[in-house]
Design a protein around this motif. Structure first.
Motif, PDB file in Angstrom:
ATOM      1  N   THR A 118      -5.790  10.117   2.957  1.00 24.32           N
ATOM      2  CA  THR A 118      -5.335  10.331   4.333  1.00 24.32           C
ATOM      3  C   THR A 118      -6.483  10.650   5.287  1.00 24.32           C
ATOM      4  OG1 THR A 118      -4.852  12.658   3.834  1.00 24.32           O
ATOM      5  CG2 THR A 118      -3.035  11.087   3.634  1.00 24.32           C
ATOM      6  N   VAL A 119      -7.528  11.319   4.806  1.00 22.66           N
ATOM      7  CA  VAL A 119      -8.670  11.648   5.664  1.00 22.66           C
ATOM      8  C   VAL A 119      -9.445  10.379   6.023  1.00 22.66           C
ATOM      9  CG1 VAL A 119     -10.830  12.940   5.838  1.00 22.66           C
ATOM     10  CG2 VAL A 119      -8.836  13.986   4.751  1.00 22.66           C
ATOM     11  N   LYS A 120      -9.733   9.551   5.020  1.00 22.43           N
ATOM     12  CA  LYS A 120     -10.447   8.296   5.282  1.00 22.43           C
ATOM     13  C   LYS A 120      -9.592   7.350   6.134  1.00 22.43           C
ATOM     14  CE  LYS A 120     -13.116   8.487   0.979  1.00 22.43           C
ATOM     15  NZ  LYS A 120     -13.378   7.834  -0.329  1.00 22.43           N
ATOM     16  N   ARG A 121      -8.306   7.385   5.897  1.00 21.87           N
ATOM     17  CA  ARG A 121      -7.390   6.542   6.670  1.00 21.87           C
ATOM     18  C   ARG A 121      -7.424   6.934   8.145  1.00 21.87           C
ATOM     19  NH1 ARG A 121      -1.590   6.749   7.508  1.00 21.87           N
ATOM     20  NH2 ARG A 121      -0.667   4.659   7.509  1.00 21.87           N
ATOM     21  N   ALA A 122      -7.458   8.237   8.418  1.00 24.34           N
ATOM     22  CA  ALA A 122      -7.508   8.708   9.800  1.00 24.34           C
ATOM     23  C   ALA A 122      -8.809   8.277  10.480  1.00 24.34           C
ATOM     24  CB  ALA A 122      -7.364  10.224   9.843  1.00 24.34           C
ATOM     25  N   VAL A 123      -9.915   8.254   9.734  1.00 22.63           N
ATOM     26  CA  VAL A 123     -11.196   7.806  10.301  1.00 22.63           C
ATOM     27  C   VAL A 123     -11.097   6.346  10.740  1.00 22.63           C
ATOM     28  CG1 VAL A 123     -13.615   7.331   9.773  1.00 22.63           C
ATOM     29  CG2 VAL A 123     -12.580   9.479   9.032  1.00 22.63           C
ATOM     30  N   THR A 141       0.496  13.824  15.858  1.00 23.46           N
ATOM     31  CA  THR A 141       0.940  12.809  14.912  1.00 23.46           C
ATOM     32  C   THR A 141       0.427  13.151  13.517  1.00 23.46           C
ATOM     33  OG1 THR A 141       1.012  11.109  16.619  1.00 23.46           O
ATOM     34  CG2 THR A 141       0.847  10.345  14.347  1.00 23.46           C
ATOM     35  N   ALA A 142       1.267  12.935  12.510  1.00 18.88           N
ATOM     36  CA  ALA A 142       0.956  13.352  11.139  1.00 18.88           C
ATOM     37  C   ALA A 142      -0.369  12.751  10.653  1.00 18.88           C
ATOM     38  CB  ALA A 142       2.084  12.931  10.198  1.00 18.88           C
ATOM     39  N   ASN A 143      -1.177  13.591  10.020  1.00 20.72           N
ATOM     40  CA  ASN A 143      -2.432  13.173   9.369  1.00 20.72           C
ATOM     41  C   ASN A 143      -3.391  12.468  10.325  1.00 20.72           C
ATOM     42  OD1 ASN A 143      -1.481  14.016   6.730  1.00 20.72           O
ATOM     43  ND2 ASN A 143      -0.187  12.190   6.748  1.00 20.72           N
ATOM     44  N   TYR A 144      -3.372  12.880  11.607  1.00 19.23           N
ATOM     45  CA  TYR A 144      -4.241  12.224  12.590  1.00 19.23           C
ATOM     46  C   TYR A 144      -4.771  13.251  13.590  1.00 19.23           C
ATOM     47  CZ  TYR A 144      -5.926   8.432  15.595  1.00 19.23           C
ATOM     48  OH  TYR A 144      -6.709   7.565  16.326  1.00 19.23           O
ATOM     49  N   PRO A 145      -5.626  14.157  13.122  1.00 14.42           N
ATOM     50  CA  PRO A 145      -6.195  15.148  14.040  1.00 14.42           C
ATOM     51  C   PRO A 145      -7.345  14.555  14.855  1.00 14.42           C
ATOM     52  CG  PRO A 145      -7.077  15.484  11.837  1.00 14.42           C
ATOM     53  CD  PRO A 145      -6.064  14.348  11.728  1.00 14.42           C
ATOM     54  N   ASP A 146      -7.577  15.128  16.024  1.00 21.44           N
ATOM     55  CA  ASP A 146      -8.762  14.804  16.826  1.00 21.44           C
ATOM     56  C   ASP A 146      -8.854  13.327  17.177  1.00 21.44           C
ATOM     57  OD1 ASP A 146      -9.547  17.520  16.537  1.00 21.44           O
ATOM     58  OD2 ASP A 146     -10.408  17.033  14.589  1.00 21.44           O
ATOM     59  N   ASP A 174       6.616   8.790  11.846  1.00 23.55           N
ATOM     60  CA  ASP A 174       5.528   9.682  12.249  1.00 23.55           C
ATOM     61  C   ASP A 174       4.216   9.263  11.598  1.00 23.55           C
ATOM     62  OD1 ASP A 174       4.032  11.754  13.209  1.00 23.55           O
ATOM     63  OD2 ASP A 174       5.028  13.337  12.062  1.00 23.55           O
ATOM     64  N   ASP A 175       3.523   8.318  12.240  1.00 15.43           N
ATOM     65  CA  ASP A 175       2.262   7.829  11.698  1.00 15.43           C
ATOM     66  C   ASP A 175       1.499   7.140  12.826  1.00 15.43           C
ATOM     67  OD1 ASP A 175       0.720   7.283   9.080  1.00 15.43           O
ATOM     68  OD2 ASP A 175       0.784   5.309  10.026  1.00 15.43           O
ATOM     69  N   ALA A 176       0.175   7.344  12.860  1.00 18.21           N
ATOM     70  CA  ALA A 176      -0.645   6.729  13.911  1.00 18.21           C
ATOM     71  C   ALA A 176      -0.538   5.211  13.881  1.00 18.21           C
ATOM     72  CB  ALA A 176      -2.098   7.168  13.754  1.00 18.21           C
ATOM     73  N   HIS A 202       0.863  -1.183   0.000  1.00 19.69           N
ATOM     74  CA  HIS A 202       0.000   0.000   0.000  1.00 19.69           C
ATOM     75  C   HIS A 202       0.900   1.233   0.000  1.00 19.69           C
ATOM     76  CE1 HIS A 202       0.929   0.660   4.277  1.00 19.69           C
ATOM     77  NE2 HIS A 202       0.786  -0.651   4.405  1.00 19.69           N
ATOM     78  N   PRO A 203       0.395   2.385  -0.430  1.00 12.96           N
ATOM     79  CA  PRO A 203       1.233   3.586  -0.445  1.00 12.96           C
ATOM     80  C   PRO A 203       1.754   3.918   0.948  1.00 12.96           C
ATOM     81  CG  PRO A 203      -0.789   3.946  -1.697  1.00 12.96           C
ATOM     82  CD  PRO A 203      -0.960   2.640  -0.964  1.00 12.96           C
ATOM     83  N   ALA A 204       2.999   4.367   1.011  1.00 13.50           N
ATOM     84  CA  ALA A 204       3.624   4.704   2.299  1.00 13.50           C
ATOM     85  C   ALA A 204       4.541   5.905   2.097  1.00 13.50           C
ATOM     86  CB  ALA A 204       4.397   3.515   2.862  1.00 13.50           C
ATOM     87  N   PRO A 205       3.983   7.110   2.127  1.00 14.26           N
ATOM     88  CA  PRO A 205       4.828   8.295   1.927  1.00 14.26           C
ATOM     89  C   PRO A 205       5.896   8.463   2.991  1.00 14.26           C
ATOM     90  CG  PRO A 205       2.607   8.910   2.649  1.00 14.26           C
ATOM     91  CD  PRO A 205       2.570   7.458   2.314  1.00 14.26           C
ATOM     92  N   TYR A 206       5.730   7.773   4.121  1.00 10.27           N
ATOM     93  CA  TYR A 206       6.714   7.838   5.206  1.00 10.27           C
ATOM     94  C   TYR A 206       7.861   6.849   5.005  1.00 10.27           C
ATOM     95  CZ  TYR A 206       3.727   3.920   6.577  1.00 10.27           C
ATOM     96  OH  TYR A 206       2.993   2.762   6.578  1.00 10.27           O
ATOM     97  N   LEU A 207       7.933   6.185   3.856  1.00 16.75           N
ATOM     98  CA  LEU A 207       8.925   5.136   3.647  1.00 16.75           C
ATOM     99  C   LEU A 207      10.374   5.601   3.883  1.00 16.75           C
ATOM    100  CD1 LEU A 207       9.146   2.125   2.869  1.00 16.75           C
ATOM    101  CD2 LEU A 207       9.537   2.879   0.510  1.00 16.75           C
ATOM    102  N   PRO A 208      10.796   6.788   3.402  1.00 17.02           N
ATOM    103  CA  PRO A 208      12.188   7.195   3.664  1.00 17.02           C
ATOM    104  C   PRO A 208      12.528   7.228   5.156  1.00 17.02           C
ATOM    105  CG  PRO A 208      11.257   8.548   1.935  1.00 17.02           C
ATOM    106  CD  PRO A 208      10.119   7.736   2.484  1.00 17.02           C
TER     107      PRO A 208
END
Length: 516
Positions: free
Chosen positions: A461-466, A324-329, A423-425, A156-162
């Motif tokens: 990223t929004v649906k992923r956070a949900v 945490t990145a892309n994980y508000p509220d 940096d990911d939930a 699956h896509p992983a922009p945090y890979l580096p």
């Protein structure tokens, strides 16, 4: 699309020492292993970060930068990554090749290896199935079409890979050198700025500068001594005497004194890390949600953070740190708004409903290390638990002994921490998957696993956070962990050390430092 290079940091010029430059680092616990497949603690990560370099590595200040990979290309869908390797050598003179990564990653994921960090590579295609023994290791989505070209296909896509690829789990290994007992002085082969010179258990580990490192000309420290320092009070005395140049962690009881008397040496940085108690759900008493909820209610997080430790850390009512990145509220435990007296009264009622009271007290064990702060926190919890008819016996041991017991489920309550690998939930919530190596609590919920699987494969990223929020809410209700506080990193740096950059990961590789 072409990936944007993460630019090598250019360090300010520093005077070269006339004699050998030696750095002495206090490193917390004694390492269990320097084999990347079995390393997982911060103490092991610090040493491995000096010995080895992956496709990416940590630059000055802890940011990911190109390592063995000079550059890389990423497909539009984010699933295919092609890494272009630089000309680099192992410490025995052999060339570092793409095949070394293929070998290391397959070995890591092979269930017969029993690697601690295997889950970190589950982002690679077929990695999870290989870890479960459902597919052979050669089905992994990684290939070496040329000696200096590595292709990686993701699940699956992983922009945090580096950032993920800086971890020990993603390091290469020289296939010909990896044999039983290889991760010891005289046998260890590394591709980083240092080589393993000596390891005297419970005394010190010595690293020497690697002349074959591709950037050896920029490495200013000739030798690094890592000392296990579980006694943080004693380590602070050694630092003040000049026997240590750097020390982490620090005794929180001395922080106020250090702020007055050693302000230039003291560094406290907010961190992406959680301190928590793991409940062993396989234990009959702790299998009762009323008991786990009562213990969580009676734990006065505000008192621990504000009156006991006094580091400015945030009390934790969730598993994923704020920011945490892309994980508000993110969700919080439902009793957070309750004043402590109301929590205590509710906790007592729950324990009575579970069959406990003044004349039928619950007896529990609490596993922790001999670190002074850990022992203080254990005593604080012991006093809190007495209020709800629970008598807690504190059991201290070395970190390695405690870790083995946690892995084997031979504990009731254990104090531990988790520092994010990236940096990911998901890096926090993954620890509670049914088959995660970090799931010491033994939490099992197919619905939770399904939510985590869905979040992994969701590109939005929004649906992923949900999905992550739903999973965290489910875990918070089940209470396999008692979250205590979101940690700050603390380190003391002596006046001889140049190049130190405070950062939230508290990563300062010796490669970037110098002796003033």
């Amino acid at each position: 699309m072409k990936a944007v290079a993460l630019g090598l940091m250019v360090m300010a010029a520093a005077p070269q020492p006339s004699a050998a430059a030696v750095l002495n680092r206090g490193n917390g616990g004694e390492p269990e292993s320097l084999d990347p497949a079995f390393a997982g603690s911060a103490a092991e990560g610090n040493i491995l970060g000096d010995l080895m370099v992956g496709l990416t590595t940590h630059g000055a200040g802890g940011k990911p930068i190109p390592g063995i990979a000079e550059s890389w290309d990423v497909s539009r869908d984010g699933l295919s990554w092609t890494f272009h390797l630089r000309k680099a050598l192992w410490s025995d003179g052999r060339t570092v090749t793409a095949g070394d990564f293929v070998f290391a990653w397959r070995r890591l994921l092979d269930p017969r290896t029993g690697a601690r960090g295997a889950a970190n590579l589950w982002v690679v295609k077929n990695a999870r199935a290989i870890s479960k023994g459902a597919m052979p290791a050669d089905a992994l989505g990684v290939a070496a079409p040329a000696p200096q070209t590595l292709t990686v296909t993701l699940d699956h896509p992983a922009p945090y890979l580096p950032e993920l690829l800086t971890n020990a789990s993603a390091l290469p290994l020289p296939s010909g050198a990896v044999k039983p007992g290889w991760a010891m002085p005289g046998r260890y082969v590394s591709d980083g700025p240092y080589i393993l010179k000596a390891w005297v258990p419970n005394d010190h580990i010595t690293l020497m500068k690697n002349p074959r490192f591709y950037d050896a000309a920029s490495v200013r420290i000739d030798a690094v001594n890592y000392y296990p320092t579980p006694d943080t009070q004693g380590a602070l005395r050694r630092l003040r005497a000049g026997e240590l140049d750097m020390q982490t962690p620090l005794p929180t009881a001395q922080i106020a004194w250090m702020r007055v008397h050693m302000p230039d040496a003291l560094h406290i940085m907010p961190s992406q890390a959680l301190a928590y108690l793991a409940f062993n759900l396989r234990d009959p008493a702790l299998a009762d949600i009323r008991v786990r909820r009562a213990l969580s209610l009676v734990y006065d997080r505000e008192a621990v953070a504000g009156k006991v430790l006094k580091l400015g850390e945030r009390p934790a009512y969730s598993y994923v740190p704020p920011g945490t990145a892309n994980y508000p509220d993110g969700p919080q435990m439902d009793f957070r708004p309750m004043p402590y007296p109301a929590r205590l009264a509710l906790a007592q009622r729950l324990m009575q409903q579970a069959g406990y009271g003044p004349f039928n007290r619950l007896r529990l064990t609490y596993a922790t290390t001999g670190n002074p702060d850990s022992k203080r926190l254990a005593a604080v919890f012991q006093a809190m638990a007495r209020q709800i008819y629970a008598d807690v016996r504190i059991e201290t041991s070395d970190y390695q002994v405690m870790l083995r017991a946690m892995r084997q489920g031979q504990f009731q309550i254990a104090y531990t921490t988790w520092l994010a690998d990236y940096d990911d939930a998901g890096n926090f919530l993954d620890q509670l998957r049914s088959n995660s190596a970090g799931n010491y609590a033994g939490y099992r919920d197919p619905k939770y696993d399904a939510l985590m699987d869905a979040a992994e494969h969701e590109p939005d990223t929004v649906k992923r956070a949900v999905l992550f929020r739903t999973a965290e809410r489910m875990a918070l209700a089940a209470m396999p962990w008692l979250p205590i506080r979101f940690l700050s990193q603390s380190e003391a740096v002596g006046p001889r050390v140049g190049g130190y950059i405070p950062n939230r990961r508290d990563i300062n590789r010796s490669r970037w430092l110098w002796i003033k």
